[in-house]
Enzyme design. Structure first.
Site, mmCIF file in Angstrom:
data_model
loop_
_atom_site.group_PDB
_atom_site.id
_atom_site.type_symbol
_atom_site.label_atom_id
_atom_site.label_comp_id
_atom_site.label_asym_id
_atom_site.label_seq_id
_atom_site.Cartn_x
_atom_site.Cartn_y
_atom_site.Cartn_z
ATOM 1 N N SER A 93 0.832 -1.201 0.000
ATOM 2 C CA SER A 93 0.000 0.000 0.000
ATOM 3 C C SER A 93 0.871 1.258 0.000
ATOM 4 O O SER A 93 1.659 1.452 -0.928
ATOM 5 C CB SER A 93 -0.957 -0.057 1.197
ATOM 6 N N LEU A 94 0.787 2.102 1.025
ATOM 7 C CA LEU A 94 1.666 3.269 1.100
ATOM 8 C C LEU A 94 3.129 2.839 1.122
ATOM 9 O O LEU A 94 4.010 3.524 0.589
ATOM 10 C CB LEU A 94 1.327 4.090 2.341
ATOM 11 N N ASP A 210 -9.554 -5.492 -4.383
ATOM 12 C CA ASP A 210 -9.096 -4.384 -3.547
ATOM 13 C C ASP A 210 -10.143 -3.272 -3.531
ATOM 14 O O ASP A 210 -10.393 -2.620 -4.546
ATOM 15 C CB ASP A 210 -7.768 -3.852 -4.092
ATOM 16 N N HIS A 237 -7.481 -5.847 -0.140
ATOM 17 C CA HIS A 237 -6.294 -5.002 -0.094
ATOM 18 C C HIS A 237 -5.139 -5.628 0.686
ATOM 19 O O HIS A 237 -3.993 -5.574 0.254
ATOM 20 C CB HIS A 237 -6.669 -3.649 0.531
#
Length: 256
Positions: A93-94, A210, A237
């Protein structure tokens, strides 16, 4: 647990196992414990390094606005502190944004890079709106927690857990200042100009279901990295929570 100072930040990181260094970089959330379900499996053949970057619950800093450069600098400092040569990076993710940025800016530190369920920046109005709603729910702890679960996991996974397990998960998704800083960064980041500069071997992993960063974003990121491979997993996700064995195998096979 080791800890290093990077500017005004104190970045703790954990090391386990032995072998070629593999660094697992968390996304928005509490931090390194996102990897608890797979870290031991990787540690059977790798030295696994799990940092807590600014915005996570364990990191300490002055509360300034987060940037991709700040987080990439912290990651670079962890890699340098290992003194083990170029490493393999996996970022969720980030964290996928951070490992991509480091691979582009510090090729001397990166042997291979695996961004997972991530994105490169603006352009997807679904993402902008879901992030905006997530941020605006920070003042309502219970609703924030339940919305976080809807973003993090597929419907099939939540259904499979049952009531008690879902309630336990909800208790772990609590809002705080770190979450606000991470979400604000996700709303404004843009690394699209960095992706063509990545020379390291790259594999992008997308998540078919996701609900947070729709899989088209991972596909677009893969297309922008020269020579990158792409794999897709039938999960929500948090890929490593829903399909840990498949996730570990995909990365092991790629790195081998």
């Amino acid at each position: 647990m080791r800890e290093i100072a990077v500017g005004v930040a104190h970045v703790p990181y954990r090391v386990l196992g032995a072998g070629r260094p593999l660094v697992l970089v968390h996304g928005a959330g509490a931090g390194a414990r996102a990897w608890d379900g797979v870290a031991d499996a990787f540690a059977k053949s790798n030295t696994v390094v799990v940092p807590n970057l600014s915005g996570s619950d364990s990191a300490r800093d002055d509360g300034r606005e987060l940037t991709v450069d700040i987080l990439a600098e912290q990651l670079a400092a962890v890699v340098t502190d290992l003194d083990a040569g170029p490493v393999d990076l996996v970022g969720h993710s980030l964290g996928g944004v951070v490992v991509s940025a480091l691979a582009a800016s510090r090729p001397d530190l990166v042997r291979a890079v695996v961004p997972v369920a991530t994105f490169a920046g603006p352009g997807d109005e679904y993402v902008r709106n879901s992030l905006t709603v997530w941020r605006d729910l920070l003042g309502d702890a219970d609703t924030f927690a339940r919305y976080s679960m809807l973003l993090a996991f597929s419907r099939a996974h939540l259904r499979s857990l049952g009531y008690d397990a879902v309630e336990e998960l909800a208790a772990a998704f609590r809002p705080n200042e770190g979450r606000r800083r991470q979400i604000e960064l996700a709303l404004r980041l843009d690394i699209r100009d960095l992706l063509p500069r990545i020379d390291a071997r790259a594999l992008v992993i997308g998540a078919t279901h996701d609900s947070f960063l729709p899989v088209e974003n991972a596909r677009e990121l893969a297309a922008a990295i020269p020579g990158a491979g792409y794999e897709e997993v039938d999960t929500g996700h948090v890929v490593m929570a829903e399909q840990p064995r498949e996730f570990v195998k995909l990365i092991r096979d790629f790195l081998a």
